[in-house]
Design an enzyme around this catalytic site. Structure first.
Site, PDB file in Angstrom:
ATOM      1  N   GLU A   3       0.877  -1.162   0.000  1.00  0.00           N
ATOM      2  CA  GLU A   3       0.000   0.000   0.000  1.00  0.00           C
ATOM      3  C   GLU A   3       0.919   1.218   0.000  1.00  0.00           C
ATOM      4  OE1 GLU A   3      -3.439  -0.219   2.504  1.00  0.00           O
ATOM      5  OE2 GLU A   3      -3.628  -2.363   2.224  1.00  0.00           O
ATOM      6  N   LYS A  52       0.303   4.919  -4.469  1.00  0.00           N
ATOM      7  CA  LYS A  52       1.016   3.691  -4.792  1.00  0.00           C
ATOM      8  C   LYS A  52       1.918   3.850  -6.011  1.00  0.00           C
ATOM      9  CE  LYS A  52      -2.984   1.288  -2.975  1.00  0.00           C
ATOM     10  NZ  LYS A  52      -4.253   0.620  -3.359  1.00  0.00           N
ATOM     11  N   ARG A 320     -12.981  -7.295  -4.273  1.00  0.00           N
ATOM     12  CA  ARG A 320     -11.984  -7.381  -3.202  1.00  0.00           C
ATOM     13  C   ARG A 320     -12.665  -7.822  -1.922  1.00  0.00           C
ATOM     14  NH1 ARG A 320      -7.471  -4.480  -4.393  1.00  0.00           N
ATOM     15  NH2 ARG A 320      -6.534  -5.833  -2.868  1.00  0.00           N
TER      16      ARG A 320
END
Length: 330
Positions: A3, A52, A320
């Site tokens: 992350e 990111k 997710r």
DNA sequence: GCTGCATGATGAG
DNA sequence: TCATCCTGCAGCA
């Protein structure tokens, strides 16, 4: 997975190891051969992160033309960097997914016999190395990135323009910390998309992934399935401020720890000096918090909530895994 | 040895 | 919403 905190850490490491150095750039695996050829021999100026996204800057001149260039790397789910060196720099480790290998000193021969042992020779790349950066005293290997490309400064700016504020950057990458927070809050409240989904949207807030999403919403006691426009502004503002602390801590220590001391230590009650700690991540020693006590809900589905005891829930949301406590978060 | 998963993002339908 | 890409490792047989 990496992350945002991991990427910021990587940027620091790359800067420490390579800034001011001319670097040999290659693609042992071959899939970045063309890009590597462009950068090979150029001077690396600095590395920085936005969410990111990792950007590594190279100066104009010499092998490059009149324009500087940026290497853009996105690790995706599996990307990882591995570092090694002759020990002159204090950083010899790997950071990234799926597992950190911090402390692994694969290539470096023991520096025990001192400088007389001849020039340092980097180990052969291991695995499918897309990109290798090599300087006199250090080497960095990149495997499995989702993105690895060479950009002009204009192209880099275009990428950044699409990103939301980043809690780890000074002032969140906006004019001020307040501006960054406001941008985040108003953006979330503009939409009826669930707040859980929006937290994973890099245009809403950059650098948050599945762990920080789950943990930040738990700490804010906000139901991830709630439409963004229904979440109180002050709850979102608090979430931003919380993420600033959590993610900067993560970038410093390399570990995500979100549990408060009073919610850890399933067995032995904490007492004495441990009691008064207020920081989450480590207090300088990441190992101080066992891995299975680092999170409130992430990967804890079926286990009792650390606060109320109800089983932690798991549901697929937009492809997710989403973890949360149906009792604490409303 | 094989399979399935993982802290992501993208593009087609 | 789904399929797809990138890679390494844990968990199996």
């Amino acid at each position: 997975m990496p992350e945002g905190h991991t990427v910021h850490r990587l940027a620091r490491t790359l800067t420490e190891l390579f800034s001011g150095e001319r670097v040999r750039v290659s693609s042992p695996q071959g899939r970045f051969a063309a890009g590597a050829a462009v950068l090979d021999g150029a001077m690396l100026v600095t590395a920085e992160a936005w969410g990111k996204q990792l950007f590594v800057g190279f100066t104009a001149g010499d092998p490059l033309g009149s324009e500087s260039r940026w290497l853009r790397v996105h690790l995706g789910l599996y990307g990882a960097w591995t570092f090694a060196g002759d020990g002159s720099a204090d950083v010899v480790h790997a950071i990234g997914a799926p597992r950190r290998r911090i402390g692994e000193r694969d290539s470096s021969p023991p520096a025990s016999d001192g400088p007389s042992s001849g020039p340092w020779v980097p180990a052969a790349p291991r695995g499918a190395v897309r990109l290798r950066l090599l300087a006199a005293h250090a080497v960095a290997d990149l495997t499995g990135p989702t993105a690895c490309e060479v950009l002009t400064p204009q192209e880099k700016a275009a990428v950044e323009a699409r990103l939301g504020p980043d809690p780890i950057r000074p002032d969140g990458g906006r004019r001020s910390q307040d501006a960054a927070r406001d941008a985040f809050v108003s953006r979330v409240r503009r939409s009826r998309v669930t707040v859980g989904q929006q937290l994973m949207d890099q245009a809403v807030i950059a650098g948050v992934g599945n762990i920080y999403r789950a943990e930040a919403l738990f700490r804010a006691r906000v139901d991830p399935l709630r439409p963004g426009r229904e979440v109180p502004a002050d709850a979102l503002a608090g979430t931003w401020d919380d993420l600033v602390v959590l993610m900067r801590d993560g970038a410093t220590t390399g570990r995500i720890v979100t549990t408060r001391p009073e919610h850890r230590g399933g067995g032995a009650p904490t007492h004495g000096e441990g009691r008064r700690r207020t920081r989450q991540n480590t207090d300088g020693d990441p190992a101080a918090v066992p891995a299975d006590e680092a999170f409130y809900v992430y990967h804890r589905d079926g286990s009792p909530c650390r606060v109320c005891g109800a089983p932690v829930l798991l549901e697929g949301l937009a492809g997710r895994n989403l973890f949360w406590c149906g009792t604490c978060q409303v």
